[in-house]
Scaffold this motif. Structure first.
Motif, PDB file in Angstrom:
ATOM      1  N   PHE A   1      40.640  49.292  48.751  1.00 64.48           N
ATOM      2  CA  PHE A   1      40.035  48.276  49.621  1.00 64.48           C
ATOM      3  C   PHE A   1      38.760  47.727  48.992  1.00 64.48           C
ATOM      4  CE2 PHE A   1      37.244  46.904  53.089  1.00 64.48           C
ATOM      5  CZ  PHE A   1      38.043  45.923  53.647  1.00 64.48           C
ATOM      6  N   SER A   2      37.975  48.608  48.396  1.00 67.84           N
ATOM      7  CA  SER A   2      36.745  48.162  47.712  1.00 67.84           C
ATOM      8  C   SER A   2      37.072  47.230  46.545  1.00 67.84           C
ATOM      9  CB  SER A   2      35.954  49.368  47.196  1.00 67.84           C
ATOM     10  OG  SER A   2      35.573  50.192  48.256  1.00 67.84           O
ATOM     11  N   VAL A   3      38.140  47.558  45.814  1.00 69.31           N
ATOM     12  CA  VAL A   3      38.554  46.720  44.677  1.00 69.31           C
ATOM     13  C   VAL A   3      38.988  45.337  45.167  1.00 69.31           C
ATOM     14  CG1 VAL A   3      40.308  46.445  42.875  1.00 69.31           C
ATOM     15  CG2 VAL A   3      39.184  48.645  43.192  1.00 69.31           C
ATOM     16  N   ILE A   4      39.782  45.297  46.234  1.00 68.55           N
ATOM     17  CA  ILE A   4      40.246  44.010  46.769  1.00 68.55           C
ATOM     18  C   ILE A   4      39.069  43.188  47.282  1.00 68.55           C
ATOM     19  CG2 ILE A   4      41.618  42.902  48.580  1.00 68.55           C
ATOM     20  CD1 ILE A   4      43.492  45.301  48.433  1.00 68.55           C
ATOM     21  N   SER A   5      38.170  43.845  47.992  1.00 70.94           N
ATOM     22  CA  SER A   5      36.996  43.127  48.514  1.00 70.94           C
ATOM     23  C   SER A   5      36.187  42.503  47.389  1.00 70.94           C
ATOM     24  CB  SER A   5      36.107  44.080  49.317  1.00 70.94           C
ATOM     25  OG  SER A   5      36.794  44.579  50.425  1.00 70.94           O
ATOM     26  N   ALA A   6      35.978  43.275  46.317  1.00 68.80           N
ATOM     27  CA  ALA A   6      35.223  42.753  45.176  1.00 68.80           C
ATOM     28  C   ALA A   6      35.965  41.602  44.504  1.00 68.80           C
ATOM     29  CB  ALA A   6      34.954  43.868  44.174  1.00 68.80           C
ATOM     30  N   SER A   7      37.285  41.732  44.380  1.00 72.64           N
ATOM     31  CA  SER A   7      38.079  40.669  43.750  1.00 72.64           C
ATOM     32  C   SER A   7      38.040  39.389  44.585  1.00 72.64           C
ATOM     33  CB  SER A   7      39.536  41.113  43.581  1.00 72.64           C
ATOM     34  OG  SER A   7      39.635  42.172  42.673  1.00 72.64           O
ATOM     35  N   TYR A   8      38.149  39.554  45.902  1.00 73.41           N
ATOM     36  CA  TYR A   8      38.171  38.386  46.785  1.00 73.41           C
ATOM     37  C   TYR A   8      36.806  37.705  46.839  1.00 73.41           C
ATOM     38  CZ  TYR A   8      38.971  35.472  50.866  1.00 73.41           C
ATOM     39  OH  TYR A   8      39.083  34.406  51.701  1.00 73.41           O
ATOM     40  N   SER A   9      35.760  38.504  47.061  1.00 69.24           N
ATOM     41  CA  SER A   9      34.420  37.912  47.183  1.00 69.24           C
ATOM     42  C   SER A   9      33.926  37.344  45.849  1.00 69.24           C
ATOM     43  CB  SER A   9      33.427  38.935  47.724  1.00 69.24           C
ATOM     44  OG  SER A   9      33.326  40.032  46.839  1.00 69.24           O
ATOM     45  N   GLY A  10      34.342  37.950  44.754  1.00 65.74           N
ATOM     46  CA  GLY A  10      33.919  37.464  43.438  1.00 65.74           C
ATOM     47  C   GLY A  10      34.815  36.387  42.858  1.00 65.74           C
ATOM     48  N   GLY A  11      35.913  36.074  43.540  1.00 68.57           N
ATOM     49  CA  GLY A  11      36.846  35.059  43.037  1.00 68.57           C
ATOM     50  C   GLY A  11      37.491  35.454  41.720  1.00 68.57           C
ATOM     51  N   SER A  12      37.748  36.758  41.535  1.00 59.95           N
ATOM     52  CA  SER A  12      38.310  37.259  40.274  1.00 59.95           C
ATOM     53  C   SER A  12      39.719  36.724  40.057  1.00 59.95           C
ATOM     54  CB  SER A  12      38.353  38.783  40.280  1.00 59.95           C
ATOM     55  OG  SER A  12      37.061  39.307  40.436  1.00 59.95           O
ATOM     56  N   THR A  13      39.981  36.303  38.829  1.00 59.86           N
ATOM     57  CA  THR A  13      41.325  35.860  38.458  1.00 59.86           C
ATOM     58  C   THR A  13      41.745  36.590  37.188  1.00 59.86           C
ATOM     59  OG1 THR A  13      40.435  34.031  37.161  1.00 59.86           O
ATOM     60  CG2 THR A  13      41.027  33.556  39.446  1.00 59.86           C
ATOM     61  N   ALA A  14      43.049  36.639  36.977  1.00 60.67           N
ATOM     62  CA  ALA A  14      43.572  37.284  35.776  1.00 60.67           C
ATOM     63  C   ALA A  14      43.185  36.471  34.551  1.00 60.67           C
ATOM     64  CB  ALA A  14      45.087  37.405  35.871  1.00 60.67           C
ATOM     65  N   ASN A  15      42.883  37.162  33.471  1.00 58.50           N
ATOM     66  CA  ASN A  15      42.520  36.503  32.212  1.00 58.50           C
ATOM     67  C   ASN A  15      43.803  36.166  31.441  1.00 58.50           C
ATOM     68  OD1 ASN A  15      41.102  35.522  30.072  1.00 58.50           O
ATOM     69  ND2 ASN A  15      40.568  37.522  29.228  1.00 58.50           N
ATOM     70  N   THR A  16      44.629  35.341  32.072  1.00 59.37           N
ATOM     71  CA  THR A  16      45.936  34.961  31.529  1.00 59.37           C
ATOM     72  C   THR A  16      46.154  33.477  31.787  1.00 59.37           C
ATOM     73  OG1 THR A  16      47.050  35.407  33.630  1.00 59.37           O
ATOM     74  CG2 THR A  16      46.901  37.252  32.074  1.00 59.37           C
ATOM     75  N   PRO A  17      47.190  32.893  31.189  1.00 57.85           N
ATOM     76  CA  PRO A  17      47.477  31.475  31.463  1.00 57.85           C
ATOM     77  C   PRO A  17      47.732  31.184  32.944  1.00 57.85           C
ATOM     78  CG  PRO A  17      48.678  32.174  29.512  1.00 57.85           C
ATOM     79  CD  PRO A  17      48.042  33.408  30.095  1.00 57.85           C
ATOM     80  N   LEU A  18      48.290  32.150  33.690  1.00 60.16           N
ATOM     81  CA  LEU A  18      48.539  31.920  35.116  1.00 60.16           C
ATOM     82  C   LEU A  18      47.248  31.914  35.929  1.00 60.16           C
ATOM     83  CD1 LEU A  18      51.729  34.052  35.916  1.00 60.16           C
ATOM     84  CD2 LEU A  18      51.539  31.577  35.768  1.00 60.16           C
ATOM     85  N   GLY A  19      46.267  32.703  35.502  1.00 58.68           N
ATOM     86  CA  GLY A  19      45.005  32.777  36.234  1.00 58.68           C
ATOM     87  C   GLY A  19      45.180  33.220  37.671  1.00 58.68           C
ATOM     88  N   THR A  20      46.035  34.213  37.898  1.00 60.21           N
ATOM     89  CA  THR A  20      46.346  34.689  39.244  1.00 60.21           C
ATOM     90  C   THR A  20      45.092  35.214  39.947  1.00 60.21           C
ATOM     91  OG1 THR A  20      48.500  35.383  38.416  1.00 60.21           O
ATOM     92  CG2 THR A  20      47.826  36.266  40.555  1.00 60.21           C
ATOM     93  N   PRO A  21      44.818  34.747  41.166  1.00 61.11           N
ATOM     94  CA  PRO A  21      43.737  35.373  41.935  1.00 61.11           C
ATOM     95  C   PRO A  21      44.097  36.848  42.175  1.00 61.11           C
ATOM     96  CG  PRO A  21      44.390  33.295  42.931  1.00 61.11           C
ATOM     97  CD  PRO A  21      45.403  33.612  41.877  1.00 61.11           C
ATOM     98  N   LEU A  22      43.292  37.754  41.684  1.00 62.57           N
ATOM     99  CA  LEU A  22      43.675  39.162  41.664  1.00 62.57           C
ATOM    100  C   LEU A  22      43.819  39.790  43.046  1.00 62.57           C
ATOM    101  CD1 LEU A  22      41.658  40.467  38.589  1.00 62.57           C
ATOM    102  CD2 LEU A  22      44.115  40.038  38.776  1.00 62.57           C
ATOM    103  N   TRP A  23      43.153  39.239  44.040  1.00 55.57           N
ATOM    104  CA  TRP A  23      43.258  39.836  45.366  1.00 55.57           C
ATOM    105  C   TRP A  23      44.676  39.733  45.920  1.00 55.57           C
ATOM    106  CZ3 TRP A  23      44.839  37.223  49.653  1.00 55.57           C
ATOM    107  CH2 TRP A  23      44.797  35.826  49.609  1.00 55.57           C
ATOM    108  N   MET A  24      45.467  38.765  45.456  1.00 55.78           N
ATOM    109  CA  MET A  24      46.824  38.590  46.001  1.00 55.78           C
ATOM    110  C   MET A  24      47.750  39.759  45.644  1.00 55.78           C
ATOM    111  SD  MET A  24      47.501  34.545  45.565  1.00 55.78           S
ATOM    112  CE  MET A  24      46.578  33.344  46.501  1.00 55.78           C
ATOM    113  N   PRO A  25      47.960  40.066  44.356  1.00 60.78           N
ATOM    114  CA  PRO A  25      48.805  41.240  44.067  1.00 60.78           C
ATOM    115  C   PRO A  25      48.158  42.540  44.535  1.00 60.78           C
ATOM    116  CG  PRO A  25      47.883  40.333  42.034  1.00 60.78           C
ATOM    117  CD  PRO A  25      47.566  39.366  43.128  1.00 60.78           C
ATOM    118  N   GLN A  26      46.819  42.600  44.504  1.00 62.29           N
ATOM    119  CA  GLN A  26      46.140  43.811  44.965  1.00 62.29           C
ATOM    120  C   GLN A  26      46.367  44.048  46.458  1.00 62.29           C
ATOM    121  OE1 GLN A  26      42.115  43.036  43.731  1.00 62.29           O
ATOM    122  NE2 GLN A  26      42.448  43.808  41.649  1.00 62.29           N
TER     123      GLN A  26
END
Length: 198
Positions: free
Chosen positions: A118-143
């Motif tokens: 939950f802490s990881v998802i919260s950080a990914s969502y609040s920080g707008g983290s995306t995968a460092n790939t061509p897709l640039g997936t918002p990480l909170w979605m698969p998480q």
């Protein structure tokens, strides 16, 4: 009193069993999707020289999600690996207590994992983290999908732990053994025979 609580928990566990089966089936469908993605990736690289589906990234997400979605079903089927060389030689009451201790340890682990994820998802969502790939997936979605399976597993193991605890308090040692005990070789053979007949 214990009888009423155990009856309620049995109904809850019947729902958990059904929900866990559907989570496991959905995880199986995701694994089949992985096969389709990898096959498409191989074929497009062979014939066009480039990747069309970014299978490496997507299959990584799918493997994590499908694994977490199968944990509860594995618990309900008593399919987790156990080292039971000594366990099967103990009296039924001792085995019941050991089963409860194992379940409580697993429940504590599940709760800690759910909290950490939950802490990881919260950080990914609040920080707008995306995968460092061509897709640039918002990480909170698969998480979040991964988290869903872990929450369901945590709920399942807590319900099984409660049922084992109240079963022991009610003196239903055989019920606890049936619910949470490590199956003997004879029980495993009998289950395999039932599966082969049906």
């Amino acid at each position: 009193m214990f009888q009423r609580v155990n009856s309620l928990l049995d109904r809850v566990l019947a729902g958990v069993q059904v929900g866990s089966l559907w989570f496991a089936r959905a995880g199986g469908v995701l694994i089949l999707l992985t096969v389709a993605l990898v096959t498409t990736e191989v074929l497009t690289r062979q014939f066009t020289g480039r990747s069309a589906v970014h299978a490496t990234e997507l299959t990584g997400y799918i493997m994590a999600i499908s694994a977490s979605w199968s944990f509860a079903y594995t618990l309900m089927c008593k399919a987790h690996i156990r080292i039971d060389a000594l366990y099967l030689n103990f009296p039924m009451k001792v085995r019941g207590v050991l089963d409860l201790v194992a379940l409580l340890a697993m429940a504590m682990f599940a709760i800690l994992v759910v909290d950490a994820v939950f802490s990881v998802i919260s950080a990914s969502y609040s920080g707008g983290s995306t995968a460092n790939t061509p897709l640039g997936t918002p990480l909170w979605m698969p998480q979040a999908l991964w988290f869903l399976g872990l929450v369901w597993f945590g709920f399942a193991v807590c319900m099984v732990s409660l049922r084992a605890l109240f079963g022991l308090l009610a003196g239903d040692v055989e019920g606890v053994q049936k619910l949470a005990g490590s199956p003997t070789l004879d029980e495993q053979i009998e289950d395999e025979n039932k599966g082969a007949r049906s």
